[in-house]
Design an enzyme around this catalytic site. Structure first.
Site, short mmCIF file in Angstrom:
data_model
loop_
_atom_site.label_atom_id
_atom_site.label_comp_id
_atom_site.label_asym_id
_atom_site.label_seq_id
_atom_site.Cartn_x
_atom_site.Cartn_y
_atom_site.Cartn_z
NE ARG A 105 42.50 11.65 56.86
CZ ARG A 105 42.88 11.63 58.14
NH1 ARG A 105 44.09 11.18 58.49
NH2 ARG A 105 42.05 12.07 59.06
CG MET A 135 37.55 20.63 51.86
SD MET A 135 37.46 21.54 50.36
CE MET A 135 39.14 21.95 50.21
NE ARG A 161 38.83 19.39 64.14
CZ ARG A 161 38.00 18.97 63.20
NH1 ARG A 161 38.31 19.14 61.94
NH2 ARG A 161 36.88 18.39 63.51
CG HIS A 165 27.12 18.67 58.65
ND1 HIS A 165 26.13 19.61 58.42
CD2 HIS A 165 28.20 19.08 57.96
CE1 HIS A 165 26.60 20.54 57.61
NE2 HIS A 165 27.86 20.23 57.31
#
Ligand code: ADP
Ligand code: MG
Ligand code: MG
Length: 896
Positions: free
Chosen positions: A91, A102, A335, A455
């Protein structure tokens, strides 16, 4: 030799530079005792070394081998072991989260043998082949660079053969066949077979992650987000856990708070029998996180517990990726989550009230850019939404705001049309990273598929761009460039170029243009007390109070009229940093300016000036009244005089026509001569600024007189005018002194005539490199400096904004020569250095020198932080940006 590989247990959340955000947070969760599948992180330093040399740095391979061996020992199986394979994911994870930028490869370690071992161990052949086909698919796309369409096509075929659209209807045999076809796709497009050796799979995947740092879309994203280009990405190797082991397994995402409103609650999506990106890719309909309770109560409650732990630990909104493998919960990522501007303010205050953060922290957690976003207009509820526009659908309110624009169906058109000044709405079935350019260019984004974590939604929120997604009632046909919807039961077609309006707060989509109104935050700044009822406005109010109480610099506004001055004052301006006078020479006054320019005799010129005087005096009186008690910096005339004369072609035609008619007009002829005579090759570098004051007798005296008479009148009326007269475009001290003497003489005269004692300052703009470099000399007679950073940028770089922005800026930005336009954010190294020098030299000669900035940079957040650093006394910006500058001036002094 540096240490290139860290076990998850070795890192922590503060090592983002080295381990990337994902790696640092996986380590943090591991050390908090949360269930994280074991693994290790390869550092960004290794990536940088790889990108520099094109090969793995010395020692990296051996270190990976050691860490892999330790992982294998811990898990009791070897990578790709035939009868019971250890599988891993590789990852990417840079310091700054770059959603979808990415790629990640899952299920590494599967090959023709180990897939059977996995089937035997799990008791599910379907699962084993599903995992294998995913590996080949992701590997082909990410590592071998094969267009994902080829795999998607084969997958669609397989589903169609089964007469289904649901991937769960494919059985083990179908998936086994799919694996074979996928392998053929690889051979056909990559010219080599899919590698069977597990370690080779892993090594090549790691390399591909390194290289993905420099893909076009990563570069574009970094530019948009102002992320430095040389950080590199870390790579995480993480043992696999499986959400695709059956209906008792699944994968999901969760937020500890609603990232659109900030409200605390259970937010997220879950998908049974699925792996990895399935949940955000919209392949099947997800269920709401709350419904997980009904399926797997134990995991659900454990997840809630962990969410609370994380929020208290990070003291902020966290977003989370998790997987449930046969009833066991695993944490795969967390996060500090992206959020909308409104949520940022609300959350900062909620956390303050919960005692988790201080007010200083609250201020540092919101930004001027976010505040600017809250000041955008909204759709007007009161006039009835359908007013001239018809509602055609409702989707998911993914990123708030109101956007009106022309429909476009691809990124290319979005960019092209927006360059030519059109507002566009990018309409897609769903977006992917290739749409990034178009998303940046568009005023809003509309998709027919995908939820709040798609997205489109995630990226739009990050950009602060209006987005409505998952509008299932519309059909987006990008080939024919048609959007089909229905309204009042009637089918309608919307074509490229048609105007639509989308509301990212309600999810509504309208055909046509919906009128917009001021945001409640603006109403609050305008002084509307009622607006404070709104929780968001109350949060903004508290943040602003704290920022105001903390900041060192004051904030002024650039305002040329009493109306602007009054608005600026309501918005919190502490004075005017730049009052331009050129508009006072326009309109009906043009004739007077023409007379001034054409004057042959002193008497004619004085006559014209005498007529301008009372008009200007009235202008100044109004402004001084609006800013009573606060400093007002008035700039003497700056632009070249020919800017006030008629256009040369127009005038030539007028003269020619008149002559042809045999009735020549004397005045036009003289005017034309003057225009010719005054024509300049480079007006920006011509007869303007202080140079006008030196060569046009009486001009600056007239302006100074108008200013000082206005001040005297204000004093007589009981006001407190605080006038600062500013001389533009000074390059050397003698220029300034010449003009200053004239002004002082005028002041003496006005004092004598009015009997009013006047106090005022005389200073200069610093907008030429020579002025900055000789600032010590200029500071002797000048009582203040105001940096005109627009001109200073032009004269330092040697280009004129109007000429270059269209000509080569986009090329410079594309090639990375500029990170950002120096007109948008101060060029710290060049222009900034001149400012620093001028500050130092100026203060060395005159310690009481007042220092400010009046270029547009005064309202740019990054620039404001720079001005704080060099010690300016104030920044000045357009009235609308005053609150932003206040906030950023506060943020520039609170510790991070
Ligand atoms: P991104 O940065 O795009 O979120 P990730 O590295 O998080 O990429 O991985 C993509 C998807 O794969 C995510 O849904 C993640 O949760 C899942 N994933 C990554 N590693 C594993 C693993 N070891 N086991 C199961 N799922 C994984
Ligand atoms: Mg992820
Ligand atoms: Mg200027």
């Amino acid at each position: 030799m540096p240490k290139y590989v860290y076990d998850f247990a070795e890192g922590n959340k503060d090592l983002k530079d080295l381990l990337g955000g994902k790696g640092a947070n996986l380590a943090e969760m591991t050390n908090l005792g949360l269930p994280v599948p074991p693994g290790f992180t390869i550092t960004t330093e290794a990536c940088r070394a790889y990108l520099l040399s094109g090969t793995q740095p010395e020692g990296l391979e051996a270190e990976i081998t050691t860490h892999l061996a330790a992982l294998e020992a811990k898990m009791g199986k070897r990578l790709g072991q035939s009868d019971d394979p250890l599988l891993v994911s590789v990852r990417s994870g840079a310091k700054h989260s770059m959603p979808g930028m990415m790629e990640t490869v899952l299920n590494i370690g599967l090959n023709d043998q180990s897939v059977r071992g996995l089937a035997a161990q799990s008791g599910s052949e379907r699962f084993a082949f599903d995992s294998y086909r995913r590996l080949i698919q992701m590997y082909g796309k990410t590592v071998l660079g094969i267009d994902g369409e080829h795999f998607a096509h084969v997958l669609d075929e397989a589903k169609r053969a089964k007469d289904t659209t649901n991937d769960l209807d494919l059985d083990a045999e179908d998936l086994r066949k799919l694996v074979e076809t996928f392998k053929e796709v690889i051979v056909e497009h990559a010219g080599r077979p899919f590698p069977q050796e597990p370690r080779e799979q892993m090594d090549l995947a790691i390399r591909a992650v390194f290289e993905s740092w420099n893909t076009d879309r990563a570069v574009i994203y970094r530019r948009q987000e102002r992320i430095p280009t040389d950080l590199g990405t870390a790579v995480n190797v993480c043992s696999m856990v499986f959400g695709n082991l059956g209906m008792d397994s699944g994968t999901g995402v969760a937020f500890t708070r609603d990232s659109a409103s900030g409200a605390q609650g259970i937010y997220g999506d879950y998908l049974q029998n699925a792996q990895g990106e399935d949940v955000v890719a919209g392949i099947r309909n997800t269920m709401q996180l709350g419904d997980l309770e009904k399926i797997d109560e134990k995991s659900y409650h454990q997840l809630l517990q962990i969410m609370q732990t994380l929020e208290e630990h990070y003291r902020d909104l966290c977003d989370i990726e998790f997987t449930i493998e046969r009833g066991k919960l695993w944490m795969l990522q967390t996060r500090v989550g992206k959020r909308t501007a409104a949520a940022a303010f609300r959350i900062a205050l909620q956390l303050t009230d919960q005692g988790l953060i201080t007010m200083d922290e609250a201020v540092s957690r919101v930004s001027g850019a976010q505040l600017a976003h809250l000041m955008f207009p909204r759709f007007d509820d009161s006039v009835g939404r359908a007013h001239g526009a018809q509602r055609i659908a409702v989707g998911i309110a993914a990123s708030p705001g109101a956007a009106v624009g022309k429909v476009v169906f691809d990124s290319y058109t979005a960019v092209k049309w927006s360059r030519s000044g059109e507002s566009v709405i990018l309409v897609r079935r769903e977006t992917n990273p290739d749409d990034l350019n178009g998303m940046i260019a568009a005023a809003g984004i509309l998709t027919s598929r995908g939820g709040k974590t798609s997205h489109a939604a995630v990226v739009a929120r990050g950009m602060g761009k209006t987005c409505v997604c998952g509008v299932e009632a519309i059909d987006v046909d990008t080939k024919k460039r048609i959007l089909r919807a229905s309204s009042h039961g009637k089918a309608i077609e919307i074509h490229e170029g048609d105007v639509i309006s989308i509301d990212g707060t309600s999810g509504e989509v309208f055909l046509g243009e919906v009128p917009v109104v001021a945001s409640p935050v603006v109403r609050y700044f305008e002084g509307d007390e009622d607006a404070l009822q709104d929780e968001l406005v109350a949060a903004v109010d508290r943040v602003m109070r704290h920022a105001d109480g903390t900041r060192r610099m004051s904030v002024r506004a650039n305002a040329d009229t009493p109306e602007d001055a009054a608005r600026a004052r309501r918005f919190g301006a502490q004075g005017i940093g730049l009052c331009r006078t050129e508009h006072m020479f326009l309109g009906e006054r043009r004739v007077l300016v023409e007379r001034l320019i054409l004057a042959d005799t002193d008497a004619e010129r004085e006559g014209a000036l005498a007529e301008l005087l009372p008009l200007q005096r009235d202008d100044f009186t109004g402004i001084l009244e609006a800013m009573d008690g606060l400093p007002v910096t008035i700039r003497l005339l700056d632009p070249p005089l020919h800017e006030f004369l008629p256009d040369i072609t127009e005038l030539s035609v007028r003269v020619a026509v008149a002559e042809a008619r045999g009735e020549p007009r004397e005045n036009d002829l003289r005017l034309l001569q003057a225009v010719h005579q005054m024509h300049e090759q480079n007006p920006m570098l011509g007869l303007r600024g202080v140079r006008l004051g030196v060569v046009i007798p009486g001009l600056f005296q007239m302006q100074s007189r108008a200013i000082l008479e206005a001040a005297a009148a204000r004093i007589n009326a009981g006001g407190v005018p605080r006038v600062e007269i500013m001389v533009p475009l000074v390059a050397n001290v003698q220029e300034f002194e010449t003009v200053k003497l004239d002004i002082i003489q005028v002041a003496r005269d006005v004092r004598a005539e009015t009997g009013v004692h006047l106090e005022f300052l005389i200073g200069t703009m610093i907008e030429l490199p020579r002025a900055a470099l000789t600032a010590d000399q200029i500071a002797e007679p000048a009582e203040f400096f105001s940096f005109g950073t627009n001109d200073l940028t032009q004269t330092t770089w040697g280009f004129s904004r109007d000429d270059v922005e269209g000509a080569f800026f986009s090329a410079y930005l594309e090639k990375g020569i500029f990170g950002i336009s120096p007109f948008e954010s101060i060029d710290v190294d060049g222009v900034g250095e001149l400012i620093r020098i001028a500050v130092e030299k100026g203060r060395s000669r005159r310690p009481s020198l007042k220092l400010g900035v009046c270029g547009e940079h005064g309202g740019d957040p990054d620039s404001v932080h720079f001005f704080e650093k060099v010690g300016l006394d104030y920044v000045s910006c357009s009235p609308f940006r005053v609150p932003i500058a206040r906030l950023e001036a506060g943020r520039s002094v609170v510790p991070d």
